[in-house]
Design a protein around this motif. Structure first.
Motif, PDB file in Angstrom:
ATOM      1  N   LEU A 246      -3.217  -5.550  -3.678  1.00 25.11           N
ATOM      2  CA  LEU A 246      -2.998  -4.311  -4.398  1.00 25.11           C
ATOM      3  C   LEU A 246      -1.914  -4.597  -5.425  1.00 25.11           C
ATOM      4  O   LEU A 246      -0.831  -5.082  -5.077  1.00 25.11           O
ATOM      5  N   GLY A 247      -2.218  -4.349  -6.683  1.00 26.35           N
ATOM      6  CA  GLY A 247      -1.239  -4.633  -7.728  1.00 26.35           C
ATOM      7  C   GLY A 247      -1.667  -3.985  -9.023  1.00 26.35           C
ATOM      8  O   GLY A 247      -2.561  -3.144  -9.050  1.00 26.35           O
ATOM      9  N   PHE A 248      -1.011  -4.393 -10.102  1.00 25.22           N
ATOM     10  CA  PHE A 248      -1.398  -3.847 -11.402  1.00 25.22           C
ATOM     11  C   PHE A 248      -1.006  -4.812 -12.518  1.00 25.22           C
ATOM     12  O   PHE A 248      -0.039  -5.560 -12.416  1.00 25.22           O
ATOM     13  N   ASP A 249      -1.831  -4.802 -13.558  1.00 23.45           N
ATOM     14  CA  ASP A 249      -1.576  -5.528 -14.801  1.00 23.45           C
ATOM     15  C   ASP A 249      -1.155  -4.521 -15.851  1.00 23.45           C
ATOM     16  O   ASP A 249      -1.769  -3.452 -15.959  1.00 23.45           O
ATOM     17  N   THR A 250      -0.147  -4.864 -16.645  1.00 24.42           N
ATOM     18  CA  THR A 250       0.276  -3.974 -17.726  1.00 24.42           C
ATOM     19  C   THR A 250       0.496  -4.769 -19.009  1.00 24.42           C
ATOM     20  O   THR A 250       1.444  -5.547 -19.095  1.00 24.42           O
ATOM     21  N   PRO A 251      -0.383  -4.592 -20.014  1.00 25.27           N
ATOM     22  CA  PRO A 251      -0.097  -5.119 -21.345  1.00 25.27           C
ATOM     23  C   PRO A 251       0.702  -4.079 -22.141  1.00 25.27           C
ATOM     24  O   PRO A 251       0.262  -2.944 -22.295  1.00 25.27           O
ATOM     25  N   PHE A 252       1.859  -4.495 -22.613  1.00 25.83           N
ATOM     26  CA  PHE A 252       2.691  -3.615 -23.419  1.00 25.83           C
ATOM     27  C   PHE A 252       2.412  -3.846 -24.903  1.00 25.83           C
ATOM     28  O   PHE A 252       1.647  -4.750 -25.270  1.00 25.83           O
ATOM     29  N   ALA A 253       3.022  -3.018 -25.743  1.00 24.11           N
ATOM     30  CA  ALA A 253       2.893  -3.212 -27.187  1.00 24.11           C
ATOM     31  C   ALA A 253       3.261  -4.648 -27.537  1.00 24.11           C
ATOM     32  O   ALA A 253       4.260  -5.187 -27.048  1.00 24.11           O
ATOM     33  N   GLY A 254       2.446  -5.286 -28.355  1.00 19.35           N
ATOM     34  CA  GLY A 254       2.710  -6.665 -28.753  1.00 19.35           C
ATOM     35  C   GLY A 254       2.044  -7.706 -27.877  1.00 19.35           C
ATOM     36  O   GLY A 254       2.116  -8.903 -28.181  1.00 19.35           O
ATOM     37  N   ALA A 255       1.376  -7.295 -26.803  1.00 20.51           N
ATOM     38  CA  ALA A 255       0.607  -8.262 -26.013  1.00 20.51           C
ATOM     39  C   ALA A 255      -0.483  -8.874 -26.893  1.00 20.51           C
ATOM     40  O   ALA A 255      -1.082  -8.193 -27.724  1.00 20.51           O
ATOM     41  N   VAL A 256      -0.720 -10.165 -26.719  1.00 16.06           N
ATOM     42  CA  VAL A 256      -1.680 -10.880 -27.566  1.00 16.06           C
ATOM     43  C   VAL A 256      -2.950 -11.178 -26.777  1.00 16.06           C
ATOM     44  O   VAL A 256      -3.035 -10.941 -25.567  1.00 16.06           O
TER      45      VAL A 256
ATOM     46  N   PRO B 230       0.800  -1.232   0.000  1.00 15.80           N
ATOM     47  CA  PRO B 230       0.000   0.000   0.000  1.00 15.80           C
ATOM     48  C   PRO B 230       0.831   1.280   0.000  1.00 15.80           C
ATOM     49  O   PRO B 230       0.443   2.277  -0.612  1.00 15.80           O
ATOM     50  N   GLU B 231       1.973   1.269   0.674  1.00 12.95           N
ATOM     51  CA  GLU B 231       2.793   2.474   0.746  1.00 12.95           C
ATOM     52  C   GLU B 231       3.380   2.888  -0.595  1.00 12.95           C
ATOM     53  O   GLU B 231       3.862   4.017  -0.745  1.00 12.95           O
ATOM     54  N   GLN B 232       3.344   1.982  -1.585  1.00  7.13           N
ATOM     55  CA  GLN B 232       3.869   2.317  -2.902  1.00  7.13           C
ATOM     56  C   GLN B 232       2.858   3.085  -3.747  1.00  7.13           C
ATOM     57  O   GLN B 232       3.197   3.532  -4.848  1.00  7.13           O
ATOM     58  N   LEU B 233       1.645   3.252  -3.237  1.00  5.23           N
ATOM     59  CA  LEU B 233       0.602   3.983  -3.953  1.00  5.23           C
ATOM     60  C   LEU B 233       0.162   5.163  -3.098  1.00  5.23           C
ATOM     61  O   LEU B 233      -0.470   4.985  -2.051  1.00  5.23           O
TER      62      LEU B 233
ATOM     63  N   HIS C 285      -1.426 -13.635  -1.686  1.00  7.17           N
ATOM     64  CA  HIS C 285      -0.830 -12.305  -1.737  1.00  7.17           C
ATOM     65  C   HIS C 285       0.084 -12.065  -0.545  1.00  7.17           C
ATOM     66  O   HIS C 285       0.058 -12.812   0.434  1.00  7.17           O
ATOM     67  N   ALA C 286       0.895 -11.017  -0.637  1.00  9.76           N
ATOM     68  CA  ALA C 286       1.947 -10.825   0.360  1.00  9.76           C
ATOM     69  C   ALA C 286       2.157  -9.368   0.739  1.00  9.76           C
ATOM     70  O   ALA C 286       3.239  -8.985   1.142  1.00  9.76           O
ATOM     71  N   MET C 287       1.131  -8.539   0.651  1.00 14.55           N
ATOM     72  CA  MET C 287       1.345  -7.136   0.984  1.00 14.55           C
ATOM     73  C   MET C 287       1.473  -6.964   2.493  1.00 14.55           C
ATOM     74  O   MET C 287       0.953  -7.744   3.289  1.00 14.55           O
ATOM     75  N   ALA C 288       2.205  -5.899   2.866  1.00 18.07           N
ATOM     76  CA  ALA C 288       2.435  -5.565   4.268  1.00 18.07           C
ATOM     77  C   ALA C 288       2.519  -4.054   4.384  1.00 18.07           C
ATOM     78  O   ALA C 288       2.601  -3.337   3.380  1.00 18.07           O
ATOM     79  N   VAL C 289       2.514  -3.551   5.612  1.00 20.85           N
ATOM     80  CA  VAL C 289       2.680  -2.121   5.865  1.00 20.85           C
ATOM     81  C   VAL C 289       3.680  -1.937   6.997  1.00 20.85           C
ATOM     82  O   VAL C 289       3.825  -2.806   7.864  1.00 20.85           O
TER      83      VAL C 289
END
Length: 282
Positions: A108-118, A76-79, A237-241
């Motif tokens: 808490l996380g994120f998905d990122t499709p970059f150019a060329g993702a199918v 969480p501290e990264q956001l 998951h493995a988030m901590a504070v």
């Protein structure tokens, strides 16, 4: 950190949670336009990009979800906008209505499709829990917030409404339907084009996929995972504070954030892999 876009707060009535619950149980997904300002979303993207650069530089920091597509879990501290997000009245209303007053923030996380993702294979994010199979009760939610204004070339998220209760005796790993079922999902498929500041909530059991990114741009999407008190997704998951951050959080947040409180954060090694997605269209 810019806070939520208050001009839209009048849309959040007492029955917002009930309406969202009805939509999630019917279609598997619902959304609120303009929940946050574009400036808030831009700051979120800065934090996502910084977290990705750190994660991809170390073993286990990012997990593949298909060619040129990655998932990263963060603390969480990264956001910077974490508290804004989890105290947003619509988020609180939806969590309470769908999951009950003792809901737990587990991811808490994120998905990122970059150019060329199918195209990903059609899938759900984890096998159906027994309580959903026997009682038709949903006990988890995934909230998504786009970091960019989505266009068709970027490979938008595609979902098959009404499939959250599909049985899965022939689903590989309990998550991947056989290709013989693809016509059902293609016939129902809806592409989503969220803009910066929008937020959606869905059952991760609803069959969905990321589509091919034909642009030269990435399409990062924040993921907030929330469980009912009887769900077990926290195990993935493995988030901590840190102690100082925990002390700074409002009681409203601490009541729903059941994660370790530590003296120092340890970089997360990703635990939530989804078998099969590395194959993409293959």
């Amino acid at each position: 950190m810019p806070r939520c876009n208050m001009e839209f707060m009048t849309d959040i009535k007492e029955d917002a949670g009930t309406r969202a619950r009805d939509a999630i149980y019917t279609d598997g997904i619902t959304a609120l336009k303009g929940a946050f300002s574009t400036a808030w979303a831009d700051a979120m993207r800065e934090d996502i990009e910084a977290a990705f650069a750190e994660a991809v530089a170390r073993p286990g920091g990012a997990v593949g979800r298909g060619p040129n597509r990655y998932y990263v879990e963060i603390h969480p501290e990264q956001l910077r906008g974490f508290t804004d997000l989890v105290t947003h009245p619509w988020v609180v209303a939806v969590c309470t209505a769908v999951l009950g007053p003792d809901y737990e923030i587990v991811e808490l996380g994120f998905d990122t499709p970059f150019a060329g993702a199918v195209n990903q294979p059609w899938h759900r994010d984890f096998p159906m829990p027994e309580v959903t199979r026997t009682e038709r009760r949903l006990n988890s939610l995934a909230f998504n917030l786009t970091a960019v204004d989505t266009t068709d070339e970027m490979g938008p998220f595609e979902i098959a409404p009404g499939t959250q209760f599909d049985d899965e005796p022939d689903f590989e790993h309990g998550m991947f339907p056989p290709k013989s079922r693809y016509d059902r999902y293609a016939a129902r498929a809806v592409r989503k084009y969220p803009q910066r500041g929008d937020i959606s909530a869905r059952s991760a059991l609803t069959i969905h996929r990321g589509t091919a990114n034909h642009s030269e741009l990435s399409r990062p999407v924040l993921v907030l995972g929330v469980d009912a008190s009887d769900a077990t997704n926290a195990d993935k998951h493995a988030m901590a504070v840190t102690e100082g951050y925990w002390a700074s959080l409002p009681e409203q947040v601490r009541a729903h954030l059941h994660c370790p409180v530590v003296a120092e954060l340890t970089p997360i090694v990703q635990k939530h892999t989804i078998e099969g997605l590395v194959m993409g269209d293959a």
